[in-house]
Design an enzyme around this catalytic site. Sequence first.
Site, PDB file in Angstrom:
ATOM      1  N   GLY A 173       0.829  -1.207   0.000  1.00 35.32           N
ATOM      2  CA  GLY A 173       0.000   0.000   0.000  1.00 35.32           C
ATOM      3  C   GLY A 173       0.860   1.251   0.000  1.00 35.32           C
ATOM      4  O   GLY A 173       1.763   1.426  -0.824  1.00 35.32           O
ATOM      5  N   GLY A 174       0.586   2.149   0.952  1.00 37.74           N
ATOM      6  CA  GLY A 174       1.291   3.431   1.027  1.00 37.74           C
ATOM      7  C   GLY A 174       2.791   3.275   1.181  1.00 37.74           C
ATOM      8  O   GLY A 174       3.557   4.184   0.816  1.00 37.74           O
ATOM      9  N   GLY A 408      18.837   9.510 -34.609  1.00 39.56           N
ATOM     10  CA  GLY A 408      18.420  10.201 -33.394  1.00 39.56           C
ATOM     11  C   GLY A 408      19.296   9.829 -32.216  1.00 39.56           C
ATOM     12  O   GLY A 408      19.526  10.629 -31.300  1.00 39.56           O
ATOM     13  N   ALA A 409      19.795   8.597 -32.246  1.00 38.62           N
ATOM     14  CA  ALA A 409      20.608   8.140 -31.128  1.00 38.62           C
ATOM     15  C   ALA A 409      21.904   8.961 -31.024  1.00 38.62           C
ATOM     16  O   ALA A 409      22.426   9.189 -29.935  1.00 38.62           O
ATOM     17  CB  ALA A 409      20.911   6.667 -31.284  1.00 38.62           C
TER      18      ALA A 409
HETATM   19  C1  HXC Z   1      -2.634  -2.588  10.915  1.00 39.23           C
HETATM   20  C2  HXC Z   1      -1.506  -4.467  10.271  1.00 39.23           C
HETATM   21  C3  HXC Z   1      -1.436  -3.997   8.929  1.00 39.23           C
HETATM   22  C4  HXC Z   1      -2.017  -2.716   8.647  1.00 39.23           C
HETATM   23  C5  HXC Z   1      -0.481  -5.914   9.033  1.00 39.23           C
HETATM   24  N1  HXC Z   1      -0.910  -5.659  10.264  1.00 39.23           N
HETATM   25  N2  HXC Z   1      -0.786  -4.904   8.190  1.00 39.23           N
HETATM   26  N3  HXC Z   1      -2.099  -3.771  11.230  1.00 39.23           N
HETATM   27  N4  HXC Z   1      -2.612  -2.070   9.682  1.00 39.23           N
HETATM   28  N5  HXC Z   1      -1.988  -2.191   7.430  1.00 39.23           N
HETATM   29  C6  HXC Z   1      -0.755  -6.498  11.469  1.00 39.23           C
HETATM   30  C7  HXC Z   1      -1.599  -7.770  11.412  1.00 39.23           C
HETATM   31  O1  HXC Z   1      -2.914  -7.528  11.841  1.00 39.23           O
HETATM   32  C8  HXC Z   1      -0.841  -8.665  12.373  1.00 39.23           C
HETATM   33  O2  HXC Z   1      -1.173  -8.295  13.683  1.00 39.23           O
HETATM   34  C9  HXC Z   1       0.610  -8.229  12.157  1.00 39.23           C
HETATM   35  O3  HXC Z   1       0.562  -6.949  11.538  1.00 39.23           O
HETATM   36  C10 HXC Z   1       1.376  -9.160  11.220  1.00 39.23           C
HETATM   37  O4  HXC Z   1       0.598  -9.320  10.038  1.00 39.23           O
HETATM   38  P1  HXC Z   1       0.334 -10.754   9.378  1.00 39.23           P
HETATM   39  O5  HXC Z   1      -0.714 -10.560   8.365  1.00 39.23           O
HETATM   40  O6  HXC Z   1       0.119 -11.777  10.435  1.00 39.23           O
HETATM   41  O7  HXC Z   1       1.754 -11.030   8.710  1.00 39.23           O
HETATM   42  P2  HXC Z   1       2.105 -11.670   7.312  1.00 39.23           P
HETATM   43  O8  HXC Z   1       1.330 -12.947   7.108  1.00 39.23           O
HETATM   44  O9  HXC Z   1       3.593 -11.731   7.257  1.00 39.23           O
HETATM   45  O10 HXC Z   1       1.589 -10.646   6.216  1.00 39.23           O
HETATM   46  C11 HXC Z   1       2.095  -9.321   6.147  1.00 39.23           C
HETATM   47  C12 HXC Z   1       1.282  -8.446   5.142  1.00 39.23           C
HETATM   48  C13 HXC Z   1      -0.233  -8.561   5.521  1.00 39.23           C
HETATM   49  C14 HXC Z   1       1.505  -8.943   3.737  1.00 39.23           C
HETATM   50  C15 HXC Z   1       1.828  -7.044   5.256  1.00 39.23           C
HETATM   51  O11 HXC Z   1      -0.381  -8.306   6.910  1.00 39.23           O
HETATM   52  C16 HXC Z   1      -1.062  -7.599   4.746  1.00 39.23           C
HETATM   53  O12 HXC Z   1      -1.409  -7.902   3.596  1.00 39.23           O
HETATM   54  N6  HXC Z   1      -1.390  -6.465   5.368  1.00 39.23           N
HETATM   55  C17 HXC Z   1      -2.192  -5.465   4.721  1.00 39.23           C
HETATM   56  C18 HXC Z   1      -1.450  -4.825   3.602  1.00 39.23           C
HETATM   57  C19 HXC Z   1      -2.217  -3.735   2.922  1.00 39.23           C
HETATM   58  O13 HXC Z   1      -3.189  -4.010   2.191  1.00 39.23           O
HETATM   59  N7  HXC Z   1      -1.849  -2.483   3.172  1.00 39.23           N
HETATM   60  C20 HXC Z   1      -2.517  -1.395   2.562  1.00 39.23           C
HETATM   61  C21 HXC Z   1      -3.049  -0.504   3.615  1.00 39.23           C
HETATM   62  S1  HXC Z   1      -3.788   0.848   2.727  1.00 39.23           S
HETATM   63  P3  HXC Z   1      -1.223  -9.366  14.887  1.00 39.23           P
HETATM   64  O14 HXC Z   1      -1.743  -8.566  16.057  1.00 39.23           O
HETATM   65  O15 HXC Z   1      -2.114 -10.455  14.451  1.00 39.23           O
HETATM   66  O16 HXC Z   1       0.217  -9.807  15.064  1.00 39.23           O
HETATM   67  C22 HXC Z   1      -2.526   1.886   2.376  1.00 39.23           C
HETATM   68  C23 HXC Z   1      -2.972   3.090   1.576  1.00 39.23           C
HETATM   69  C24 HXC Z   1      -2.031   4.225   1.672  1.00 39.23           C
HETATM   70  O17 HXC Z   1      -1.416   1.738   2.730  1.00 39.23           O
HETATM   71  C25 HXC Z   1      -2.065   4.943   0.360  1.00 39.23           C
HETATM   72  C26 HXC Z   1      -1.092   6.085   0.290  1.00 39.23           C
HETATM   73  C27 HXC Z   1      -0.830   6.446  -1.141  1.00 39.23           C
END
Ligand code: HXC
Length: 518
Positions: A173-174, A408-409
């Site tokens: 994401g971000g 051109g190159a």
């Molecule tokens: C809050 C988060 C989180 C998030 C992960 N966690 N991502 N908490 N916000 N964005 C937390 C999980 O709940 C979990 O907490 C711990 O981190 C570890 O995550 P897991 O999923 O267990 O780990 P893993 O299997 O290794 O996977 C990691 C991951 C996955 C691939 C990053 O967590 C994931 O897909 N997260 C979301 C990614 C995403 O879509 N981000 C986009 C957000 S929107 P616990 O308590 O269970 O340990 C964004 C928009 C901004 O960023 C735009 C700006 C331009």
Amino acid sequence: MDINGRNFIKFQDRLNKYDLQNSPEAAEKQHSKGKLLAWERIHILFDEGTFEEIDAFVTPASIEKGFGRMTHTFGDGVIIGHGKISGRLAFAYAQDFNVMGGSLGAVHAAKIMKIQNMALKMGAPIIGLIDSGGARIQEGVASLAGYAGIFYRNVQSSGVIPQISVIMGPAAGGAVYSPSITDFVFMTNKTSHMFVTGPNVVKEVLNQDVSFEDLGGAEVHARKSGVANMIYEDEENTLLGVRKLLSYLPSNNLENSPYVFLAETQKDTDEKLREIVPDDTNKPYDVKDVINLIFDKGSFYEISELYAQNIVIGLGRLDGKTIGIVANQPKVLAGTLDINSSMKAARFVRFCDSFNIPLLALEDVPGFLPGIDQEHSGIIRHGAKLLYAFADATVPRITIILRKSYGGAYCVMNSKNLGGDFNFAWPTAEIAVMGPEGAVAILYRKELSESDDPAKLRKDLAAKYRSEIANPYIADEKGFIDEVIDPSITRKKLISAYEALENKHVSVPSRKHGNIPL
Ligand code: HXC
């Protein structure tokens, strides 16, 4: 201070709690995935004992409308601070995946912004060690605002201080956009991934199955998307790579790169350079052999090695001084310029120009890559980026035409009329509007269609063109080339040419900024 006093005990208690965050269990969580703790990464990146952490005890923001849970930690999942890298000041932040997946909430973001502000004010590089699930979902819009603030500072710092991003886990994401604004992106193979939307979203929206690795692994970003400039097999080597890159760079745009001299002197002439370009004009060779013989021994540091391999870019040292190299690679696609190679080289030229790094173009290019795919994908505007970048650069700029310099190159690759300071050519250079076969086909179409033996006529005319037109001497006589040089003296020639350009100063017209064809 009374060391038995109430406040001191509290102080010690806080330190103990902070240390617990890096417990053996927390370490095992990261280590079992082939990753290091944020702290361990910082220790490798900085000179021993020089890193000073700040804001270690800030606590996460509280969430008003409870959705999900927040983990109370000291530091809110990111370490920030300053230290020395090879004796020079640098700033860094390192995200801790063990704290809510390294996700970015308001306090976490404020810490990164604080260190960005400091790095910019002090004129020192900033390195981001990223291991993050992106915007912290629980904190909602505050997380998004945090990212926007980081991007804003990335842009303000662009071209002022070197900014390097190191992806050491997920960057989702971000988390991907700050790296893509920074100057260089490093990734560790197999343990780091970058994507705007992960495999789950791809499945939901497009019903496509894709693994983390195939969607956004280091190999994919180094070879296909070009997002990653450097990839290494493990985290330690990734961080050592960052230290190496920094050794070529100035701390900011007002300084010059540090001189790094070789322990032993290197001779300035090398006859092996005469043997690299083959007699057969269509035979490939490796332009990196030329680079390695010209530059200080072992000093060539290639950037984006796996992406758009028809152009080679990197930093090297010439008598201790950093030079940015852009070289066509005849071994790949005959060294033609296409969309990806134009963009790769253009961004690098802009980087070097921002940071006072003189440029060298090594040219052997038959032209732009023809084809429907290239035309429809916009080779016109993407090729123009390289043209614009060279023309706009005010650092010392030198070109050596090794062999082909057609059409051109010729213009694009830092030609004299594009503002190149010195243009040299080897005797093997072929400088003309187009290659012999193309020129004969256009100029002698009628004769060829009427000939009894068109193949022989075509061959004879091409041979005549090659000997009379496709050489460096016409350009030399007209002053488009400053000198045709013996390849063996190339290093010597370049050292003295860059010395002559040491105090180059160019006045540019007053304007807000140019409008590069992005
Ligand atoms: C809050 C988060 C989180 C998030 C992960 N966690 N991502 N908490 N916000 N964005 C937390 C999980 O709940 C979990 O907490 C711990 O981190 C570890 O995550 P897991 O999923 O267990 O780990 P893993 O299997 O290794 O996977 C990691 C991951 C996955 C691939 C990053 O967590 C994931 O897909 N997260 C979301 C990614 C995403 O879509 N981000 C986009 C957000 S929107 P616990 O308590 O269970 O340990 C964004 C928009 C901004 O960023 C735009 C700006 C331009």
